[in-house]
Scaffold this active site. Structure first.
Site, short mmCIF file in Angstrom:
data_model
loop_
_atom_site.label_atom_id
_atom_site.label_comp_id
_atom_site.label_asym_id
_atom_site.label_seq_id
_atom_site.Cartn_x
_atom_site.Cartn_y
_atom_site.Cartn_z
N SER A 55 77.64 59.04 51.58
CA SER A 55 76.70 57.85 51.26
C SER A 55 75.64 57.87 50.40
O SER A 55 74.85 56.98 50.29
CB SER A 55 76.73 56.92 52.69
OG SER A 55 76.20 58.71 53.39
N GLY A 92 80.69 57.31 54.21
CA GLY A 92 81.47 57.58 55.00
C GLY A 92 82.60 59.01 54.64
O GLY A 92 83.37 59.86 55.23
N ASN A 121 79.22 64.90 55.11
CA ASN A 121 80.21 64.23 56.68
C ASN A 121 81.17 65.17 57.48
O ASN A 121 80.83 65.14 58.57
CB ASN A 121 80.99 62.90 56.16
CG ASN A 121 80.34 61.44 55.94
OD1 ASN A 121 78.71 61.98 56.29
ND2 ASN A 121 80.06 61.55 54.80
N ASP A 202 67.57 56.19 60.21
CA ASP A 202 68.31 57.18 60.58
C ASP A 202 68.23 58.76 60.45
O ASP A 202 68.69 59.92 60.88
CB ASP A 202 69.62 56.57 60.14
CG ASP A 202 69.68 56.34 58.43
OD1 ASP A 202 69.29 57.38 58.12
OD2 ASP A 202 71.22 56.55 57.59
N HIS A 205 69.15 58.90 55.42
CA HIS A 205 69.89 58.39 54.04
C HIS A 205 67.73 58.38 53.31
O HIS A 205 67.50 57.86 54.05
CB HIS A 205 70.78 57.27 53.67
CG HIS A 205 72.08 57.24 55.01
ND1 HIS A 205 72.31 57.33 55.97
CD2 HIS A 205 72.81 57.84 53.98
CE1 HIS A 205 73.50 57.59 55.80
NE2 HIS A 205 73.75 57.78 54.97
#
Length: 227
Positions: A55, A92, A121, A202, A205
């Site tokens: 991402s 992801g 991830n 979040d 990002h």
């Protein structure tokens, strides 16, 4: 035996042709055959940078044109006309997902340079570093197997994962780069990592405003591979 019978038993004699004339005839016939069956040679693909990321490279939460990979493509159009950038990043994505896709993608694209920016991830999920290492090694091998140069882009985990895990995670990138003789960018987020305002709600990002800084950070490591 009459003269007619003797004549019929004589061996056949081909007319004498000068050697030079015979070679000219053969050459002409060869040219005709060549012209009748044109060679089918597939054109070489343009020089290409193929980006494998998650991402962070797929412009999560942003318009695709705002992400650092799209901005890199714009920079490439100016600095390296004729080159193209293909973004194969998926939000992801883990190193296992990249490993499963890499052979098909490099065979299809035939890239000149492959940027591998995966592993974040894996770390967020606490996957064993040895698994990440194995997957990244397979990706590097597949890229180099088609003659591509590789830029390995590293990631770091927050300290709350524990010193043993974070150090092993970070060490993967450095050791793989040395083992496979790739270019290395140790930490993708290095220019912005300490700035909370650089991240979306979040806290994972990056926002659109800092994407040019990420592009410039990657460009410094990538540009030498474009020569």
């Amino acid at each position: 035996m009459n003269s007619r019978d003797r004549a019929s038993r004589r061996p056949l004699q081909w007319p004498k042709v000068p050697v030079a004339a015979l070679w000219l005839l053969l050459l002409a016939l060869g040219n005709v055959a060549w012209a009748a069956t044109p060679a089918k040679i597939a054109p070489l693909p343009p020089p290409t940078v193929l980006v494998f990321g998650d991402s962070l490279s797929a412009a999560y939460g942003l318009d695709a044109a705002q992400g650092w990979v799209a901005l890199l493509e714009q920079r490439m159009a100016q600095a390296r006309p004729g080159w193209r950038v293909i973004n194969a990043s998926i939000s992801g994505e883990t190193s296992a997902g990249g490993s499963a896709r890499v052979v098909r993608e490099v065979a299809r694209v035939r890239p000149t340079v492959v940027v591998i920016a995966l592993g974040a991830n894996d770390g967020l999920r606490g996957l064993p570093p040895r698994e990440t290492r194995r997957n990244l090694a397979r990706m590097i091998g597949a890229a180099q197997g088609v003659g591509a140069k590789v830029l390995l882009v590293g990631m770091r985990m927050p300290p709350n994962y524990g010193a043993e895990y974070t150090q092993a995670f970070e060490r993967n990138y450095r050791e793989l780069s040395q083992l496979f003789d790739t270019a290395l960018l140790p930490f993708l987020l290095e220019p912005i990592a300490r700035d909370r305002a650089a991240f979306q709600a979040d806290n994972l990002h990056p926002v659109a405003a800092v994407q040019p800084a990420l592009r410039d950070h990657v460009w410094k490591a990538l540009e030498p591979l474009l020569k």
